[in-house]
Design a protein around this motif. Structure first.
Motif, PDB file in Angstrom:
ATOM      1  N   VAL A 154      51.484  44.488  16.785  1.00  0.00           N
ATOM      2  CA  VAL A 154      52.022  43.195  16.356  1.00  0.00           C
ATOM      3  C   VAL A 154      53.411  43.036  16.968  1.00  0.00           C
ATOM      4  O   VAL A 154      54.319  43.822  16.699  1.00  0.00           O
ATOM      5  CB  VAL A 154      52.120  43.116  14.817  1.00  0.00           C
ATOM      6  N   VAL A 155      53.592  42.018  17.814  1.00  0.00           N
ATOM      7  CA  VAL A 155      54.864  41.833  18.523  1.00  0.00           C
ATOM      8  C   VAL A 155      55.639  40.621  18.017  1.00  0.00           C
ATOM      9  O   VAL A 155      56.781  40.396  18.419  1.00  0.00           O
ATOM     10  CB  VAL A 155      54.635  41.698  20.047  1.00  0.00           C
ATOM     11  N   ALA A 156      55.022  39.824  17.153  1.00  0.00           N
ATOM     12  CA  ALA A 156      55.707  38.649  16.598  1.00  0.00           C
ATOM     13  C   ALA A 156      55.071  38.290  15.270  1.00  0.00           C
ATOM     14  O   ALA A 156      53.873  38.524  15.056  1.00  0.00           O
ATOM     15  CB  ALA A 156      55.615  37.468  17.561  1.00  0.00           C
ATOM     16  N   LEU A 157      55.873  37.734  14.374  1.00  0.00           N
ATOM     17  CA  LEU A 157      55.321  37.254  13.111  1.00  0.00           C
ATOM     18  C   LEU A 157      54.395  36.079  13.382  1.00  0.00           C
ATOM     19  O   LEU A 157      54.571  35.340  14.353  1.00  0.00           O
ATOM     20  CB  LEU A 157      56.451  36.787  12.188  1.00  0.00           C
ATOM     21  N   PRO A 158      53.389  35.879  12.529  1.00  0.00           N
ATOM     22  CA  PRO A 158      52.573  34.670  12.660  1.00  0.00           C
ATOM     23  C   PRO A 158      53.452  33.436  12.508  1.00  0.00           C
ATOM     24  O   PRO A 158      54.592  33.511  12.038  1.00  0.00           O
ATOM     25  CB  PRO A 158      51.576  34.793  11.503  1.00  0.00           C
ATOM     26  N   SER A 159      52.922  32.307  12.885  1.00  0.00           N
ATOM     27  CA  SER A 159      53.652  31.047  12.744  1.00  0.00           C
ATOM     28  C   SER A 159      54.146  30.862  11.312  1.00  0.00           C
ATOM     29  O   SER A 159      53.425  31.126  10.355  1.00  0.00           O
ATOM     30  CB  SER A 159      52.737  29.883  13.124  1.00  0.00           C
ATOM     31  N   SER A 160      55.384  30.386  11.182  1.00  0.00           N
ATOM     32  CA  SER A 160      55.926  30.141   9.843  1.00  0.00           C
ATOM     33  C   SER A 160      55.105  29.083   9.111  1.00  0.00           C
ATOM     34  O   SER A 160      54.974  29.124   7.891  1.00  0.00           O
ATOM     35  CB  SER A 160      57.387  29.698   9.939  1.00  0.00           C
ATOM     36  N   ILE A 161      54.539  28.139   9.849  1.00  0.00           N
ATOM     37  CA  ILE A 161      53.710  27.110   9.221  1.00  0.00           C
ATOM     38  C   ILE A 161      52.494  27.750   8.556  1.00  0.00           C
ATOM     39  O   ILE A 161      52.066  27.336   7.479  1.00  0.00           O
ATOM     40  CB  ILE A 161      53.270  26.057  10.255  1.00  0.00           C
ATOM     41  N   ALA A 162      51.954  28.796   9.178  1.00  0.00           N
ATOM     42  CA  ALA A 162      50.782  29.467   8.613  1.00  0.00           C
ATOM     43  C   ALA A 162      51.139  30.259   7.366  1.00  0.00           C
ATOM     44  O   ALA A 162      50.518  30.101   6.307  1.00  0.00           O
ATOM     45  CB  ALA A 162      50.150  30.388   9.668  1.00  0.00           C
ATOM     46  N   TYR A 163      52.171  31.109   7.446  1.00  0.00           N
ATOM     47  CA  TYR A 163      52.439  31.959   6.278  1.00  0.00           C
ATOM     48  C   TYR A 163      53.093  31.200   5.128  1.00  0.00           C
ATOM     49  O   TYR A 163      52.865  31.530   3.966  1.00  0.00           O
ATOM     50  CB  TYR A 163      53.211  33.225   6.656  1.00  0.00           C
ATOM     51  N   ILE A 164      53.868  30.154   5.427  1.00  0.00           N
ATOM     52  CA  ILE A 164      54.440  29.357   4.338  1.00  0.00           C
ATOM     53  C   ILE A 164      53.340  28.598   3.606  1.00  0.00           C
ATOM     54  O   ILE A 164      53.385  28.432   2.382  1.00  0.00           O
ATOM     55  CB  ILE A 164      55.505  28.384   4.883  1.00  0.00           C
ATOM     56  N   SER A 165      52.325  28.164   4.335  1.00  0.00           N
ATOM     57  CA  SER A 165      51.186  27.491   3.698  1.00  0.00           C
ATOM     58  C   SER A 165      50.469  28.426   2.736  1.00  0.00           C
ATOM     59  O   SER A 165      50.072  28.029   1.634  1.00  0.00           O
ATOM     60  CB  SER A 165      50.222  26.991   4.778  1.00  0.00           C
ATOM     61  N   VAL A 166      50.320  29.689   3.124  1.00  0.00           N
ATOM     62  CA  VAL A 166      49.681  30.681   2.251  1.00  0.00           C
ATOM     63  C   VAL A 166      50.529  30.926   1.002  1.00  0.00           C
ATOM     64  O   VAL A 166      50.021  30.965  -0.124  1.00  0.00           O
ATOM     65  CB  VAL A 166      49.453  32.007   3.012  1.00  0.00           C
ATOM     66  N   LEU A 167      51.829  31.079   1.200  1.00  0.00           N
ATOM     67  CA  LEU A 167      52.721  31.322   0.057  1.00  0.00           C
ATOM     68  C   LEU A 167      52.732  30.129  -0.892  1.00  0.00           C
ATOM     69  O   LEU A 167      52.767  30.296  -2.118  1.00  0.00           O
ATOM     70  CB  LEU A 167      54.142  31.616   0.559  1.00  0.00           C
ATOM     71  N   SER A 168      52.671  28.917  -0.341  1.00  0.00           N
ATOM     72  CA  SER A 168      52.635  27.713  -1.180  1.00  0.00           C
ATOM     73  C   SER A 168      51.352  27.655  -1.989  1.00  0.00           C
ATOM     74  O   SER A 168      51.352  27.241  -3.163  1.00  0.00           O
ATOM     75  CB  SER A 168      52.760  26.461  -0.297  1.00  0.00           C
ATOM     76  N   PHE A 169      50.243  28.073  -1.378  1.00  0.00           N
ATOM     77  CA  PHE A 169      48.968  28.131  -2.086  1.00  0.00           C
ATOM     78  C   PHE A 169      49.043  29.105  -3.258  1.00  0.00           C
ATOM     79  O   PHE A 169      48.621  28.795  -4.381  1.00  0.00           O
ATOM     80  CB  PHE A 169      47.859  28.532  -1.106  1.00  0.00           C
ATOM     81  N   LEU A 170      49.616  30.285  -3.019  1.00  0.00           N
ATOM     82  CA  LEU A 170      49.737  31.285  -4.086  1.00  0.00           C
ATOM     83  C   LEU A 170      50.672  30.798  -5.188  1.00  0.00           C
ATOM     84  O   LEU A 170      50.435  31.058  -6.374  1.00  0.00           O
ATOM     85  CB  LEU A 170      50.230  32.611  -3.505  1.00  0.00           C
ATOM     86  N   ARG A 171      51.707  30.078  -4.811  1.00  0.00           N
ATOM     87  CA  ARG A 171      52.597  29.501  -5.823  1.00  0.00           C
ATOM     88  C   ARG A 171      51.838  28.482  -6.667  1.00  0.00           C
ATOM     89  O   ARG A 171      51.975  28.444  -7.888  1.00  0.00           O
ATOM     90  CB  ARG A 171      53.801  28.842  -5.152  1.00  0.00           C
ATOM     91  N   LYS A 172      51.034  27.661  -6.019  1.00  0.00           N
ATOM     92  CA  LYS A 172      50.319  26.597  -6.728  1.00  0.00           C
ATOM     93  C   LYS A 172      49.362  27.154  -7.768  1.00  0.00           C
ATOM     94  O   LYS A 172      49.188  26.575  -8.847  1.00  0.00           O
ATOM     95  CB  LYS A 172      49.561  25.726  -5.719  1.00  0.00           C
ATOM     96  N   ILE A 173      48.731  28.285  -7.467  1.00  0.00           N
ATOM     97  CA  ILE A 173      47.780  28.853  -8.428  1.00  0.00           C
ATOM     98  C   ILE A 173      48.441  29.874  -9.353  1.00  0.00           C
ATOM     99  O   ILE A 173      47.770  30.529 -10.147  1.00  0.00           O
ATOM    100  CB  ILE A 173      46.580  29.499  -7.708  1.00  0.00           C
ATOM    101  N   GLY A 174      49.766  30.025  -9.223  1.00  0.00           N
ATOM    102  CA  GLY A 174      50.494  30.883 -10.146  1.00  0.00           C
ATOM    103  C   GLY A 174      50.335  32.367  -9.923  1.00  0.00           C
ATOM    104  O   GLY A 174      50.587  33.166 -10.837  1.00  0.00           O
ATOM    105  N   ARG A 175      49.939  32.784  -8.715  1.00  0.00           N
ATOM    106  CA  ARG A 175      49.755  34.211  -8.444  1.00  0.00           C
ATOM    107  C   ARG A 175      51.022  34.799  -7.818  1.00  0.00           C
ATOM    108  O   ARG A 175      51.092  35.080  -6.623  1.00  0.00           O
ATOM    109  CB  ARG A 175      48.542  34.423  -7.543  1.00  0.00           C
ATOM    110  N   ILE A 176      52.043  34.976  -8.655  1.00  0.00           N
ATOM    111  CA  ILE A 176      53.314  35.510  -8.172  1.00  0.00           C
ATOM    112  C   ILE A 176      53.141  36.933  -7.660  1.00  0.00           C
ATOM    113  O   ILE A 176      53.809  37.357  -6.714  1.00  0.00           O
ATOM    114  CB  ILE A 176      54.374  35.461  -9.291  1.00  0.00           C
TER     115      ILE A 176
END
Length: 258
Positions: free
Chosen positions: A161-183
């Motif tokens: 792994v030479v670079a983090l995935p796109s911020s748009i991709a991982y922020i979308s995942v984190l927002s999904f987890l926030r929405k369902i309350g899975r801290i």
């Protein structure tokens, strides 16, 4: 406990040594590919404000169109009407079909069938360009599927792994987890992003760190739980760890079209 969460926050912030905006993250190769989607479809678009999708279903379809652009060649021999694409591999066409099945789903059964197909097709993400997997992560997270979390972790745990995935991709995942309350899963994912970011920056100091929006999403999730007066979720229960459908839809059509 509160002390454990404070330690986790310190661990995460150590991996964010560049508080960058989306524009700054666009300079690294992982983010730029996803951010250039609008410019690719609309060469003059950079001069006007970015479009806002009317609902989540439309947002998902726009992302899928980006997947098509990556995997297929557009037939330029015909003018007008819906563009036609020619795929170089059958698996590429199958992935796009599965994504559209998810986007057009009218029931929970439809979307779960699509999720199974996508999971099988992407069991080895290295078979597809990184920008394709990033778009699939974005689409599945907007659709409310925990498959997006699994795909993000596959990218983070890949070889070399030479670079983090796109911020748009991982922020979308984190927002999904926030929405369902899975801290709990949000913490786990963010901590893994921080660890990978530190390893990358040790080898390539010029690489940007985690987008500050990711950290803000985590803080927002903690505040959501505090305001609602609910306990932080936990993965101590083994059945919860294995639960692949974290979003319990009552009406999937309304969920996407709302």
């Amino acid at each position: 406990t509160t002390m454990m969460r404070l330690l986790l926050i310190l661990q995460i912030t150590a991996g964010i040594n560049s508080f960058s905006t989306v524009e700054i993250n666009a300079k690294n190769s992982g983010a730029s590919k996803l951010l250039q989607l609008d410019a690719w479809n609309n060469p003059s678009k950079h001069k006007s404000p970015r479009r806002t999708p009317p609902n989540r279903r439309t947002s998902i379809k726009w992302v899928i169109q980006g997947v098509e652009k990556c995997l297929a060649e557009e037939d330029v021999s015909k003018h007008g009407g819906k563009p036609k694409y020619t795929y170089r591999r059958r698996i590429d066409a199958s992935l796009v079909d599965a994504l559209y099945l998810m986007a057009n789903a009218n029931s929970q059964k439809d979307v779960l069938d699509a999720e199974k197909r996508i999971k099988v097709l992407l069991k080895n993400p290295s078979e597809f360009p990184v920008e394709v997997t990033e778009r699939v992560i974005r689409a599945t997270s907007v659709a409310g599927l925990s498959l997006s979390v699994d795909l993000l972790k596959l990218l983070l745990r890949g070889d070399n792994v030479v670079a983090l995935p796109s911020s748009i991709a991982y922020i979308s995942v984190l927002s999904f987890l926030r929405k369902i309350g899975r801290i709990d899963r949000l913490e786990e994912t963010l901590a893994e992003l921080a660890n990978v970011s530190r390893r990358i920056q040790m080898k390539q100091p010029s690489q940007s760190g985690i987008d500050i929006v990711a950290f803000n999403t985590y803080l927002g999730a903690i505040c959501d739980a505090a305001v609602a007066g609910r306990k932080y979720s936990s993965c101590d229960n083994e059945s919860e760890k294995l639960d692949s459908n974290l979003f319990n839809f009552t009406n999937f059509k309304d969920t996407l079209d709302g």
